[in-house]
Write a protein that holds these residues in place. Structure first.
Motif, short mmCIF file in Angstrom:
data_model
loop_
_atom_site.label_atom_id
_atom_site.label_comp_id
_atom_site.label_asym_id
_atom_site.label_seq_id
_atom_site.Cartn_x
_atom_site.Cartn_y
_atom_site.Cartn_z
N GLY A 1 118.94 108.12 -71.58
CA GLY A 1 117.61 107.66 -71.94
C GLY A 1 117.36 106.27 -71.42
O GLY A 1 118.25 105.64 -70.83
N ALA A 2 116.14 105.78 -71.64
CA ALA A 2 115.78 104.45 -71.16
C ALA A 2 114.91 103.74 -72.19
O ALA A 2 114.16 104.37 -72.93
N VAL A 3 115.05 102.43 -72.21
CA VAL A 3 114.21 101.59 -73.03
C VAL A 3 113.92 100.33 -72.22
O VAL A 3 114.81 99.83 -71.50
N GLU A 4 112.68 99.85 -72.28
CA GLU A 4 112.37 98.61 -71.56
C GLU A 4 113.21 97.46 -72.12
O GLU A 4 113.43 97.37 -73.34
N ARG A 5 113.70 96.64 -71.23
CA ARG A 5 114.53 95.51 -71.64
C ARG A 5 113.81 94.69 -72.73
O ARG A 5 112.65 94.33 -72.58
N GLY A 6 114.50 94.43 -73.81
CA GLY A 6 113.93 93.71 -74.94
C GLY A 6 113.38 94.61 -76.01
O GLY A 6 113.11 94.17 -77.13
#
Length: 365
Positions: free
Chosen positions: A164-169
């Motif tokens: 999965g991915a999450v925007e940094r921060g």
């Protein structure tokens, strides 16, 4: 070598390349149905590409998770219920991604057996594809391994891997959890994929028939209750997480409520769970009675009807609960964060979870 000896083939050793190719053809439409932005290739290559930019990410952190189904798989094999364990496999992985704030992007599976039964494998993969569809992630590939001599007749094993991915921060770390925050519990769909070694033992010792109505529900077979697939919480939770209204999430898997909630808490924060805050589902009450399981053991073995726990600010708890309810979740207010040693306390009153007196269970994490 004798001149009249038949040349050896892979099929002589019990491996059918043709059966494997037929399975790939059969599941190709299922895989194609899980396409999403970032993943649009056909299966059959040596690897799969995914384009995070096409998925809408600018500076993503990638999050990976891998898991299996545990001995629920043995129950599926013994009962011939192969259609839902694929969703269990996906759920165990993608629910571990969402608790870190990550959107599941793609999934790969591993199916291993002694002799490939194309019909069984196709049913399992259909469940995997359905789980991916529910979670919004692409099934980009996998491995089907036929290994004679490694597995008993009819047995197979499953493993899953999700990214999965999450925007940094934007990742959830639990760092801003403070005393006074509220615990919201999202209802489970059943035992999910944990505690099945004990479940199978208790059922076997009781003599209860899997293909007969459950003692606690005359309208459904016992096997139907035991094989309900793990609930996938991704679609309902992702908007709330991205809006910043969730401070931490705990996926309630092996270790139950007691051991999973502390995994997402900072030092100095302790979760206090009030078992009076929701009804113990009949399945768990029946299992507890079969095994004469003490409440504390119940809280560290099963999800007890709560598949996901959220930590939210007290002034946002009502709004978050309302939004998740509208999204299809059953939400219970189950406790709060207090100052103290990092860990979890689960407590209940007399008769809650069949207790003979007020009770408390503790775990320091």
């Amino acid at each position: 070598m004798s001149a009249d000896r038949k040349p050896a083939t892979y099929a002589d050793a019990g491996v059918s390349i043709a059966a494997g190719n037929a399975l790939v053809r059969a599941i190709a439409p299922l895989v194609r149905a899980t396409r999403r932005p970032g993943a649009d290739a056909e299966i059959g290559g040596f690897g799969a590409f995914f384009d995070p930019k096409a998925a809408g990410y600018h500076d993503p952190l990638l999050v990976a998770a891998t898991d299996g189904v545990g001995t629920k798989l043995k129950l599926a094999i013994d009962s011939g219920r192969h259609d839902s364990v694929g969703q269990d496999l996906v759920a165990m992985c993608v629910n571990d991604l969402i608790v870190q704030g990550a959107e599941p992007l793609f999934f790969l599976d591993y199916f291993a057996t002694g002799k490939l039964d194309e019909g069984v494998a196709a049913r399992v993969v259909a469940g995997i594809a359905e789980g991916c569809r529910i979670a919004g992630c692409a099934l980009v590939g996998g491995e089907t391994a036929e290994m004679p001599g490694m597995y008993a007749a009819g047995d197979y094993d499953l493993a899953g891997f999700a990214v999965g991915a999450v925007e940094r921060g934007g990742q959830l770390t639990g760092a801003d959890v403070v005393p006074g925050d509220v615990l919201l519990g999202l209802a489970s769909s059943g035992a999910h994929s944990n505690g099945y070694s004990l479940i199978r033992k208790l059922v076997a010792e009781s003599g209860a028939a899997l293909d007969r109505p459950a003692m606690f529900d005359a309208d459904a077979l016992l096997i139907d209750h035991l094989m309900v697939p793990t609930r996938i919480y991704v679609r309902s939770l992702l908007p709330e997480i991205r809006a910043g209204r969730v401070k931490a999430c705990a996926h309630i898997t092996g270790g139950g409520l007691l051991e999973n909630i502390p995994r997402v808490l900072p030092d100095g924060a302790r979760a206090v769970v009030d078992a009076d805050g929701w009804p113990l589902p009949r399945l768990f009450a029946w299992l507890q009675a079969l095994g004469r399981i003490e409440p504390a053991e119940l809280a560290r073995t099963f999800n007890c009807g709560i598949g996901m726990v959220l930590v939210v600010a007290a002034d946002q708890a009502e709004a978050v609960a309302a939004t998740l309810t509208a999204a299809g979740e059953t939400v219970h207010r189950i406790g709060a964060i207090v100052a103290g040693a990092k860990g979890c306390t689960v407590r209940g009153s007399t008769e809650t979870w069949s207790a003979r007196a007020d009770w408390t269970a503790e775990h320091d994490g």
